[in-house]
Design an enzyme around this catalytic site. Sequence first.
Site, PDB file in Angstrom:
ATOM      1  CE  LYS A   1      -4.521  -1.441   1.415  1.00  0.00           C
ATOM      2  NZ  LYS A   1      -5.687  -1.289   2.253  1.00  0.00           N
TER       3      LYS A   1
ATOM      4  CE  LYS B   1      -6.765  -6.927  -1.718  1.00  0.00           C
ATOM      5  NZ  LYS B   1      -8.103  -6.352  -1.836  1.00  0.00           N
TER       6      LYS B   1
ATOM      7  CE  LYS C   1     -13.993  -2.075   0.645  1.00  0.00           C
ATOM      8  NZ  LYS C   1     -12.930  -2.185   1.616  1.00  0.00           N
TER       9      LYS C   1
HETATM   10  P1  ATP Z   1      -8.604  -1.785   0.352  1.00  0.00           P
HETATM   11  O1  ATP Z   1      -8.044  -1.797  -1.030  1.00  0.00           O
HETATM   12  O2  ATP Z   1      -9.052  -0.423   0.829  1.00  0.00           O
HETATM   13  O3  ATP Z   1      -7.728  -2.521   1.365  1.00  0.00           O
HETATM   14  P2  ATP Z   1     -10.139  -4.133  -0.031  1.00  0.00           P
HETATM   15  O4  ATP Z   1     -10.751  -4.245  -1.364  1.00  0.00           O
HETATM   16  O5  ATP Z   1      -8.904  -4.931   0.228  1.00  0.00           O
HETATM   17  O6  ATP Z   1      -9.956  -2.606   0.269  1.00  0.00           O
HETATM   18  P3  ATP Z   1     -11.059  -4.704   2.645  1.00  0.00           P
HETATM   19  O7  ATP Z   1     -12.132  -3.947   3.325  1.00  0.00           O
HETATM   20  O8  ATP Z   1      -9.643  -4.415   3.014  1.00  0.00           O
HETATM   21  O9  ATP Z   1     -11.245  -4.526   1.059  1.00  0.00           O
HETATM   22  O10 ATP Z   1     -11.320  -6.259   2.827  1.00  0.00           O
HETATM   23  C1  ATP Z   1     -12.555  -6.795   3.295  1.00  0.00           C
HETATM   24  C2  ATP Z   1     -12.558  -8.291   3.122  1.00  0.00           C
HETATM   25  O11 ATP Z   1     -12.617  -8.608   1.732  1.00  0.00           O
HETATM   26  C3  ATP Z   1     -11.297  -8.977   3.672  1.00  0.00           C
HETATM   27  O12 ATP Z   1     -11.671 -10.210   4.261  1.00  0.00           O
HETATM   28  C4  ATP Z   1     -10.480  -9.218   2.440  1.00  0.00           C
HETATM   29  O13 ATP Z   1      -9.606 -10.321   2.591  1.00  0.00           O
HETATM   30  C5  ATP Z   1     -11.552  -9.514   1.410  1.00  0.00           C
HETATM   31  N1  ATP Z   1     -11.083  -9.186   0.060  1.00  0.00           N
HETATM   32  C6  ATP Z   1     -10.639  -7.975  -0.359  1.00  0.00           C
HETATM   33  N2  ATP Z   1     -10.288  -8.021  -1.651  1.00  0.00           N
HETATM   34  C7  ATP Z   1     -10.519  -9.309  -2.060  1.00  0.00           C
HETATM   35  C8  ATP Z   1     -10.360  -9.983  -3.308  1.00  0.00           C
HETATM   36  N3  ATP Z   1      -9.886  -9.342  -4.367  1.00  0.00           N
HETATM   37  N4  ATP Z   1     -10.687 -11.290  -3.376  1.00  0.00           N
HETATM   38  C9  ATP Z   1     -11.175 -11.944  -2.278  1.00  0.00           C
HETATM   39  N5  ATP Z   1     -11.351 -11.363  -1.072  1.00  0.00           N
HETATM   40  C10 ATP Z   1     -11.038 -10.063  -0.965  1.00  0.00           C
HETATM   41 MG    MG Z   2      -7.806  -4.637   2.032  1.00  0.00          MG
END
Ligand code: ATP
Ligand code: MG
Length: 361
Positions: free
Chosen positions: A131, A223, A226
Amino acid sequence: MDAPGNAPADAPRKASGPAFKEKVFSGVQPTGNLHLGNYLGAITKFVDLQDRYECIYCVVDMHAITVWQDPQELTKAVREATAAFIACGIDPKKHIVFNQSQVAEHAELAWVFNCVARLGWMNRMTQFKEKTGKDRENASLGLYAYPSLMAADILVYRATLVPVGEDQKQHVELARDIAQKFNNDYAASIASRGFGEAFFPLPEPLIQGPATRVMSLRDGSKKMSKSDASDQSRINLTDDPETIALKIKRAKTDPEPLPTDEKALETRPEADNLVGIYAAVANKTKAEVLNEFGGAQFSIFKPALADLLVAKLSPITAEMRRLTDDTAYIDGVLADGSARAQVLAAETMKAVKDIVGFVRR
Ligand code: ATP
Ligand code: MG
């Protein structure tokens, strides 16, 4: 660090020491739009676990501000994430749904854990490295300490099971290490206060099912996130059918038709990702999807995938929109969930203060 648990994900290992009641905790950050990765990797698992366990699901707004959030947007995102939980099938009456900042014990326990966790452990966290990239000097101290707060989120409820996507495995393992070190460092105090050999359980990551790591639609090596600058990289739970169809149409692929053999997907990350998404949404194996679509061009497969996604997500999107507009209802759910969570968290914090040696009222 301790070796991670190697028990199969659906057969969680008992925490060592006294038997802890099985309890589920997980969180999602209210940072921008929830996406298909959050849905398949986390929220669908949250829903499934409700029948078997006592569950606590948290909108982790304190994690969100580890990177700058516009205050108005943050408020909106907290309510939207809560609406998503409920629209996907989480029952806030039977289980606990709340936002982290309403239960101050998370921050309180995190401070104790900041003093238990070692710098060497934190320095190995790959999410912080990813990050911050080259701009590490400019990252917030909160972003660095994020996994310690996450350990507190889980352990303030002495939760044993943590359903997460693959990317969070390392953080749950760190929570195990923090729990273990706390139990060791304060062993005598824990025992003398009648808590036996261990005060905290060693929480187990539950990473199961076909879509534990959904990849970006623009880059099969990243991956879906968000925080990705490109909205084209993800399917948001708020996207309308046309947007979903367009994003799938534009998703990066190679020029070959889909293979008939699953093994051939290993060298084709973008194709593998789309087949994996189809499989997860249709509740099929990748082999079954290839049985149907092997040999087909993406011009055939992509519209079928888009239709499948729209059929699955449209009712959720509509319900999310309805609930998000009902601010009084959502805020009521969060207030009620926070009050119930706080009762549990306060009990843990009292014990922690006694164990550590703080004088309290
Ligand atoms: P950010 O980029 O702000 O970290 P994020 O997309 O990773 O956001 P989080 O809120 O950090 O979302 O994660 C929430 C849940 O979703 C966690 O359990 C994380 O492991 C899962 N998750 C996030 N991205 C993925 C993905 N691409 N595939 C499967 N699970 C995911
Ligand atoms: Mg995350």
